[in-house]
Structure formats: C-alpha cells, structure tokens
Scaffold this motif. Sequence first.
Motif, PDB file in Angstrom:
ATOM      1  N   THR A  97       0.829  -1.192   0.000  1.00  0.00           N
ATOM      2  CA  THR A  97       0.000   0.000   0.000  1.00  0.00           C
ATOM      3  C   THR A  97       0.866   1.245   0.000  1.00  0.00           C
ATOM      4  OG1 THR A  97      -1.946   1.042   0.975  1.00  0.00           O
ATOM      5  CG2 THR A  97      -0.231   0.297   2.507  1.00  0.00           C
ATOM      6  N   LYS A  98       0.217   2.356  -0.207  1.00  0.00           N
ATOM      7  CA  LYS A  98       0.774   3.686   0.051  1.00  0.00           C
ATOM      8  C   LYS A  98      -0.104   4.269   1.151  1.00  0.00           C
ATOM      9  CE  LYS A  98       2.653   7.849  -0.498  1.00  0.00           C
ATOM     10  NZ  LYS A  98       2.745   8.557  -1.776  1.00  0.00           N
ATOM     11  N   LEU A 117       1.004  -0.013  -6.916  1.00  0.00           N
ATOM     12  CA  LEU A 117       0.069  -0.845  -6.175  1.00  0.00           C
ATOM     13  C   LEU A 117      -0.662  -1.825  -7.076  1.00  0.00           C
ATOM     14  CD1 LEU A 117       0.775   1.174  -3.931  1.00  0.00           C
ATOM     15  CD2 LEU A 117      -1.640   1.145  -3.270  1.00  0.00           C
ATOM     16  N   TYR A 118      -1.068  -1.368  -8.254  1.00  0.00           N
ATOM     17  CA  TYR A 118      -1.727  -2.283  -9.190  1.00  0.00           C
ATOM     18  C   TYR A 118      -0.775  -3.373  -9.651  1.00  0.00           C
ATOM     19  CZ  TYR A 118      -6.322  -0.124  -9.848  1.00  0.00           C
ATOM     20  OH  TYR A 118      -7.615   0.307  -9.665  1.00  0.00           O
ATOM     21  N   VAL A 161      -6.436   5.957  -1.422  1.00  0.00           N
ATOM     22  CA  VAL A 161      -7.317   5.771  -2.586  1.00  0.00           C
ATOM     23  C   VAL A 161      -6.744   4.728  -3.546  1.00  0.00           C
ATOM     24  CG1 VAL A 161      -8.292   6.900  -4.626  1.00  0.00           C
ATOM     25  CG2 VAL A 161      -8.389   8.044  -2.398  1.00  0.00           C
ATOM     26  N   PRO A 162      -5.447   4.773  -3.891  1.00  0.00           N
ATOM     27  CA  PRO A 162      -4.924   3.742  -4.789  1.00  0.00           C
ATOM     28  C   PRO A 162      -5.062   2.332  -4.231  1.00  0.00           C
ATOM     29  CG  PRO A 162      -3.389   5.580  -4.661  1.00  0.00           C
ATOM     30  CD  PRO A 162      -4.420   5.805  -3.609  1.00  0.00           C
ATOM     31  N   ALA A 164      -7.431   1.198  -2.080  1.00  0.00           N
ATOM     32  CA  ALA A 164      -8.828   0.791  -2.190  1.00  0.00           C
ATOM     33  C   ALA A 164      -9.181   0.449  -3.635  1.00  0.00           C
ATOM     34  CB  ALA A 164      -9.742   1.908  -1.665  1.00  0.00           C
ATOM     35  N   ALA A 165      -8.697   1.257  -4.563  1.00  0.00           N
ATOM     36  CA  ALA A 165      -8.988   1.001  -5.969  1.00  0.00           C
ATOM     37  C   ALA A 165      -8.376  -0.321  -6.436  1.00  0.00           C
ATOM     38  CB  ALA A 165      -8.463   2.153  -6.828  1.00  0.00           C
ATOM     39  N   SER A 166      -7.166  -0.616  -5.986  1.00  0.00           N
ATOM     40  CA  SER A 166      -6.517  -1.860  -6.397  1.00  0.00           C
ATOM     41  C   SER A 166      -7.256  -3.066  -5.841  1.00  0.00           C
ATOM     42  CB  SER A 166      -5.047  -1.880  -5.953  1.00  0.00           C
ATOM     43  OG  SER A 166      -4.904  -2.078  -4.561  1.00  0.00           O
ATOM     44  N   LYS A 167      -7.762  -2.966  -4.637  1.00  0.00           N
ATOM     45  CA  LYS A 167      -8.485  -4.089  -4.057  1.00  0.00           C
ATOM     46  C   LYS A 167      -9.866  -4.246  -4.691  1.00  0.00           C
ATOM     47  CE  LYS A 167      -5.284  -5.555  -1.282  1.00  0.00           C
ATOM     48  NZ  LYS A 167      -4.619  -6.860  -1.519  1.00  0.00           N
ATOM     49  N   GLY A 168     -10.481  -3.131  -5.096  1.00  0.00           N
ATOM     50  CA  GLY A 168     -11.716  -3.223  -5.865  1.00  0.00           C
ATOM     51  C   GLY A 168     -11.489  -3.948  -7.180  1.00  0.00           C
ATOM     52  N   ALA A 169     -10.359  -3.647  -7.821  1.00  0.00           N
ATOM     53  CA  ALA A 169     -10.006  -4.338  -9.065  1.00  0.00           C
ATOM     54  C   ALA A 169      -9.770  -5.823  -8.813  1.00  0.00           C
ATOM     55  CB  ALA A 169      -8.765  -3.698  -9.680  1.00  0.00           C
TER      56      ALA A 169
END
Length: 267
Positions: A97-98, A117-118, A161-162, A164-169
Amino acid sequence: MAGKDFQDFIVVVTGASTGLGRAIAVETASRGAQAVVINYARSADEAQETARLVEAQAAKAVLVQGDVSIDADCRKIAAAAEPFGRIDALFNNAGMTKFAGNHADLDAVGAEDFLQLYAVNVVGAFQMVRAARSLLEAAPRPGAVVNTSSIAGVAGIGSSVPYAASKGAMNTMTLSLARALAPQIRVNAICPGFIDTPWFGKGFGAERAQKMAENAAANTPLKVASSAEDVAAAAVFLASPGARHVTGETLLVDAGSHLGYAPLSMR
C-alpha cells in the motif's frame, strides 16, 4: 480446527514472511498439508521463521524469493511446486500500500502510486494464477485460488485511494477468473478489515497502530480486533474441501465493521 482436511495438499502462499501470509502457511500445515511454498520479496529472516513454524507442523517448507509484480518471478514461485506435480491451493496474499489516509488530499498520491500498487496487488495476483494454472488443474479436486483483498475494495476506505482502488479491481478480477477457470479451478477472495499485525505499525507507527486496534475492538459489532490467525481461518476455509461448491465469492472477514457502511446494507 477442521482436523486434517488439507491432508497431503500442496500449498503456495505469496507474501508469507509475516502477518496473514505466515498465519495461512502455518494453518494449512497444521491441517495436514504435505508441502507449503513460502514466497517472500525481501524479508528472508522472517520467511525462515515462517518455514520453521510450518515444519514444526510436519509439513515440508519450500522458500522462494520473488516479487509478484515480475512475471518471471511468478513463474519461479509456481515452479517450486512442480516436483510435487500439482498445486491444491494458491493463496495470493502478497500486497502493498501507500499510506495516505486522508482521501481528500488528492496530492498525497500520484500516478506512480497507482501503478506500483496495481502491479503488485492486481497484476501480481493475475500473473500468479497464470503461472500456476496447469498445476492447479492437475489437482485431483478443483484447485483453489484465494485472493487477499480488503474491505477497502468494497467500501472505498482504508490506507489510501490507490489501495482501495486496487483491491476493488482484485474483487472484480476474482469474479472474472472464477467464471473463466471453472470447473477446474475455484477462485475466491477474502476482504479483511483491520488486522492486528506489524503491517499497520510499519505504516502508521506503533502508537497509532495501537489506537487503531483499540478503536477496532470498540467499534466493530463483534467488539474485537482481528488477529492474523482469525482471518487466516476464513481464507483457509475457502481453499478447503468444505468450500468445494464455493467460487466467485468475496467473503468479508472484518468482525462486522462493514455493517456501518450504508452502501453495503443490501449486499
């Protein structure tokens, strides 16, 4: 304890040097796994301790250094299971994470954070499934993949935010792969909330991490701060014969903290 329901399983755990990854490795060993491939990126000494704990449960520990964001490393990790002829369970636990907890501060993160992160959290998990596919398909029962996601990916909360977005992906990818790889491979994900591990201490400092644990215990419906072992039990269930009819599921393992988020009320 579910007895020896992992009897003779060949297990691969990425990011297994500490925390949840270590707990998963030890739990599968305690339930009868024949061998556990323990991946780590940098923490060799801590990975050695995971290996010792696995072998104390009478399982063979195989240590493999590798960065899951690098496809060649993913293939090396999967190849460590080749002498056994199969992989019964792959736990995609490696993640990063960041830390930028104020999501309103859009300048706290940048494109490079999203890409990094992605690369680990999403691409790394995909590459591991691809590298392990033939060995998962060689298992006598459907091979199981369990992705370590996060409540952050469901509720848009968490360390940044990055993240959370990566885990949503990752959650969406879990659905895609579950559909694409059935019936030979089952693919599920766990979505932990707060886990009382050194991970939070490294990111936020020991004092704030302690406060977070206290807040979790005070504010979750179950009034507990989850340990790595608590969450590992749920992850291992999804890879077990007891979950043989479960695929494409994202299981929230957060002591009920998601119940406080209105968008999840109809989930």
